[in-house]
Design a protein around this motif. Structure first.
Motif, PDB file in Angstrom:
ATOM      1  N   THR A   1       1.070  -1.277  -0.115  1.00 38.76           N
ATOM      2  CA  THR A   1       0.161   0.058  -0.047  1.00 38.76           C
ATOM      3  C   THR A   1       0.681   1.245  -0.078  1.00 38.76           C
ATOM      4  OG1 THR A   1      -1.679  -1.087   1.235  1.00 38.76           O
ATOM      5  CG2 THR A   1      -1.805   1.204   1.306  1.00 38.76           C
ATOM      6  N   ALA A   2       1.853   1.358   0.828  1.00 35.40           N
ATOM      7  CA  ALA A   2       2.858   2.618   0.659  1.00 35.40           C
ATOM      8  C   ALA A   2       3.579   2.553  -0.537  1.00 35.40           C
ATOM      9  CB  ALA A   2       3.862   2.011   1.941  1.00 35.40           C
ATOM     10  N   LEU A   3       4.147   1.618  -1.128  1.00 39.62           N
ATOM     11  CA  LEU A   3       4.493   1.685  -2.418  1.00 39.62           C
ATOM     12  C   LEU A   3       3.770   2.180  -3.433  1.00 39.62           C
ATOM     13  CD1 LEU A   3       6.792  -1.463  -2.504  1.00 39.62           C
ATOM     14  CD2 LEU A   3       7.551   0.671  -2.343  1.00 39.62           C
TER      15      LEU A   3
ATOM     16  N   SER B   1      -4.209  18.706  -2.191  1.00 41.48           N
ATOM     17  CA  SER B   1      -5.530  18.131  -2.119  1.00 41.48           C
ATOM     18  C   SER B   1      -5.579  16.914  -2.350  1.00 41.48           C
ATOM     19  CB  SER B   1      -6.377  19.116  -2.966  1.00 41.48           C
ATOM     20  OG  SER B   1      -6.023  18.911  -4.199  1.00 41.48           O
ATOM     21  N   VAL B   2      -4.856  16.392  -3.255  1.00 37.83           N
ATOM     22  CA  VAL B   2      -4.906  14.782  -3.800  1.00 37.83           C
ATOM     23  C   VAL B   2      -3.999  14.218  -2.564  1.00 37.83           C
ATOM     24  CG1 VAL B   2      -3.937  13.249  -5.412  1.00 37.83           C
ATOM     25  CG2 VAL B   2      -4.776  15.395  -6.149  1.00 37.83           C
ATOM     26  N   ALA B   3      -3.037  14.349  -1.833  1.00 41.38           N
ATOM     27  CA  ALA B   3      -2.482  13.924  -0.864  1.00 41.38           C
ATOM     28  C   ALA B   3      -3.539  13.841   0.226  1.00 41.38           C
ATOM     29  CB  ALA B   3      -1.193  14.614  -0.287  1.00 41.38           C
ATOM     30  N   ALA B   4      -4.270  14.644   0.591  1.00 41.36           N
ATOM     31  CA  ALA B   4      -5.251  14.601   1.770  1.00 41.36           C
ATOM     32  C   ALA B   4      -6.248  13.522   1.525  1.00 41.36           C
ATOM     33  CB  ALA B   4      -5.916  15.871   1.693  1.00 41.36           C
ATOM     34  N   ASP B   5      -6.385  13.014   0.201  1.00 44.88           N
ATOM     35  CA  ASP B   5      -7.191  11.891   0.057  1.00 44.88           C
ATOM     36  C   ASP B   5      -6.804  10.659   0.680  1.00 44.88           C
ATOM     37  OD1 ASP B   5      -9.216  13.441  -1.048  1.00 44.88           O
ATOM     38  OD2 ASP B   5      -8.682  13.092  -2.977  1.00 44.88           O
ATOM     39  N   HIS B   6      -5.269  10.522   0.887  1.00 49.48           N
ATOM     40  CA  HIS B   6      -4.497   9.331   1.391  1.00 49.48           C
ATOM     41  C   HIS B   6      -4.400   9.231   2.860  1.00 49.48           C
ATOM     42  CE1 HIS B   6      -3.328   7.821  -2.949  1.00 49.48           C
ATOM     43  NE2 HIS B   6      -3.395   9.009  -3.098  1.00 49.48           N
ATOM     44  N   GLY B   7      -5.167  10.063   3.347  1.00 50.02           N
ATOM     45  CA  GLY B   7      -5.158  10.006   4.935  1.00 50.02           C
ATOM     46  C   GLY B   7      -3.784   9.854   5.301  1.00 50.02           C
ATOM     47  N   PRO B   8      -3.755   8.682   6.462  1.00 51.88           N
ATOM     48  CA  PRO B   8      -2.230   8.503   7.059  1.00 51.88           C
ATOM     49  C   PRO B   8      -1.097   8.368   5.964  1.00 51.88           C
ATOM     50  CG  PRO B   8      -4.247   7.220   8.068  1.00 51.88           C
ATOM     51  CD  PRO B   8      -4.630   7.801   6.692  1.00 51.88           C
ATOM     52  N   LEU B   9      -1.356   8.111   4.845  1.00 56.40           N
ATOM     53  CA  LEU B   9      -0.307   7.725   3.901  1.00 56.40           C
ATOM     54  C   LEU B   9      -0.047   9.239   2.957  1.00 56.40           C
ATOM     55  CD1 LEU B   9      -0.849   4.226   2.675  1.00 56.40           C
ATOM     56  CD2 LEU B   9       0.992   4.980   4.113  1.00 56.40           C
ATOM     57  N   ARG B  10      -0.623  10.165   3.523  1.00 59.49           N
ATOM     58  CA  ARG B  10      -0.405  11.343   2.692  1.00 59.49           C
ATOM     59  C   ARG B  10       1.171  11.943   2.460  1.00 59.49           C
ATOM     60  NH1 ARG B  10      -2.369  13.041   7.578  1.00 59.49           N
ATOM     61  NH2 ARG B  10      -1.395  14.748   8.737  1.00 59.49           N
ATOM     62  N   TRP B  11       1.729  11.635   3.895  1.00 59.87           N
ATOM     63  CA  TRP B  11       3.204  12.108   3.549  1.00 59.87           C
ATOM     64  C   TRP B  11       4.024  11.086   2.464  1.00 59.87           C
ATOM     65  CZ3 TRP B  11       4.792  16.594   4.741  1.00 59.87           C
ATOM     66  CH2 TRP B  11       4.197  17.563   5.594  1.00 59.87           C
ATOM     67  N   THR B  12       3.770   9.553   2.812  1.00 53.87           N
ATOM     68  CA  THR B  12       4.171   8.930   1.506  1.00 53.87           C
ATOM     69  C   THR B  12       4.093   9.330   0.125  1.00 53.87           C
ATOM     70  OG1 THR B  12       3.677   7.111   3.257  1.00 53.87           O
ATOM     71  CG2 THR B  12       4.418   6.593   0.910  1.00 53.87           C
ATOM     72  N   PHE B  13       2.582   9.860   0.078  1.00 56.97           N
ATOM     73  CA  PHE B  13       2.189  10.368  -1.297  1.00 56.97           C
ATOM     74  C   PHE B  13       3.057  11.665  -1.824  1.00 56.97           C
ATOM     75  CE2 PHE B  13       0.077  13.243  -3.949  1.00 56.97           C
ATOM     76  CZ  PHE B  13      -0.501  12.508  -5.171  1.00 56.97           C
ATOM     77  N   GLY B  14       3.385  12.581  -0.719  1.00 57.47           N
ATOM     78  CA  GLY B  14       4.048  13.513  -0.882  1.00 57.47           C
ATOM     79  C   GLY B  14       5.492  13.243  -1.211  1.00 57.47           C
ATOM     80  N   LEU B  15       5.938  12.331  -0.584  1.00 56.70           N
ATOM     81  CA  LEU B  15       7.647  11.721  -0.797  1.00 56.70           C
ATOM     82  C   LEU B  15       7.602  11.466  -2.219  1.00 56.70           C
ATOM     83  CD1 LEU B  15      10.391  11.329   0.302  1.00 56.70           C
ATOM     84  CD2 LEU B  15       9.602   8.929   1.161  1.00 56.70           C
TER      85      LEU B  15
END
Length: 205
Positions: A3-5, A139-153
């Motif tokens: 999920t993180a990947l 805004s797109v990162a916010a949709d990933h909840g706890p994984l938003r920082w992974t999305f940002g990375l």
């Protein structure tokens, strides 16, 4: 882990789709790469600036700025004026080209300072940078909840890969752009892009 990947890959793809576009910043990085002038500094400024702005977007700063419409108007006027000036300079080079093609040898320290200052201005005074990084990616990162920082990375990694490829890969074009006619074509493309984008920003401010 999967999920993180997947989330990081989504961030990478989304970030790349927003970054890979003809614009002032990309055109400037390409020009500096071909000139071999302060490439590392320019690439570093662009990548680190994107990383900072993406972090602000993921942290939710975008929502605070949107609450004050005057901020977008001010940035639109300032950024539009800057792009129009840069476009006018590129157009001037089209009609008054240098006698020779692009030089590949090193530039003086003064030129390097100008390159850094221009890159900073082009990055932080460009409203589209804020729209793409702080607002859209945030805004797109916010949709990933706890994984938003992974999305940002993933988005930050996309920015780093793109600017590194654009800056250092541009050296492959040095022989082609050593021809004055080829450089005039590139300057004409840059001028048209900057002027149209600048007028669009000013009109929408």
């Amino acid at each position: 882990m999967n999920t993180a990947l997947t989330t990081a890959a989504a961030g990478f793809g989304t970030g790349l789709s927003l970054i890979v576009a003809i614009g002032a910043q990309n055109a400037f990085v390409l020009r500096q790469g071909v000139r071999r002038d302060a490439v590392l500094a320019v690439v570093g400024i662009c990548a680190l600036s994107d990383a900072a702005l993406i972090a602000l977007g993921v942290a939710g700063v975008g929502a605070v700025v949107v609450a004050w419409p005057g901020a977008l108007t001010a940035v639109g006027w300032i950024g539009g004026a800057f792009l129009l000036c840069y476009g006018a300079l590129a157009a001037r080079r089209v009609f008054r080209p240098a006698a020779s093609g692009l030089r590949t040898e090193g530039e003086a320290a003064g030129s390097r300072r100008r390159a850094v200052l221009t890159c900073l201005a082009m990055t932080w005074l460009n409203p589209h940078v804020y729209l793409d990084t702080v607002f859209l990616l945030g805004s797109v990162a916010a949709d990933h909840g706890p994984l938003r920082w992974t999305f940002g990375l993933g988005a930050v990694l996309a920015s780093l890969c793109w600017f590194a490829a654009l800056g250092f890969g541009a050296r492959l074009l040095s022989r082609f752009l050593a021809r004055p006619a080829a450089w005039r074509v590139l300057d004409a493309l840059v001028a048209c892009t900057m002027i149209v984008l600048g007028l669009t920003l000013v009109a929408g401010a």
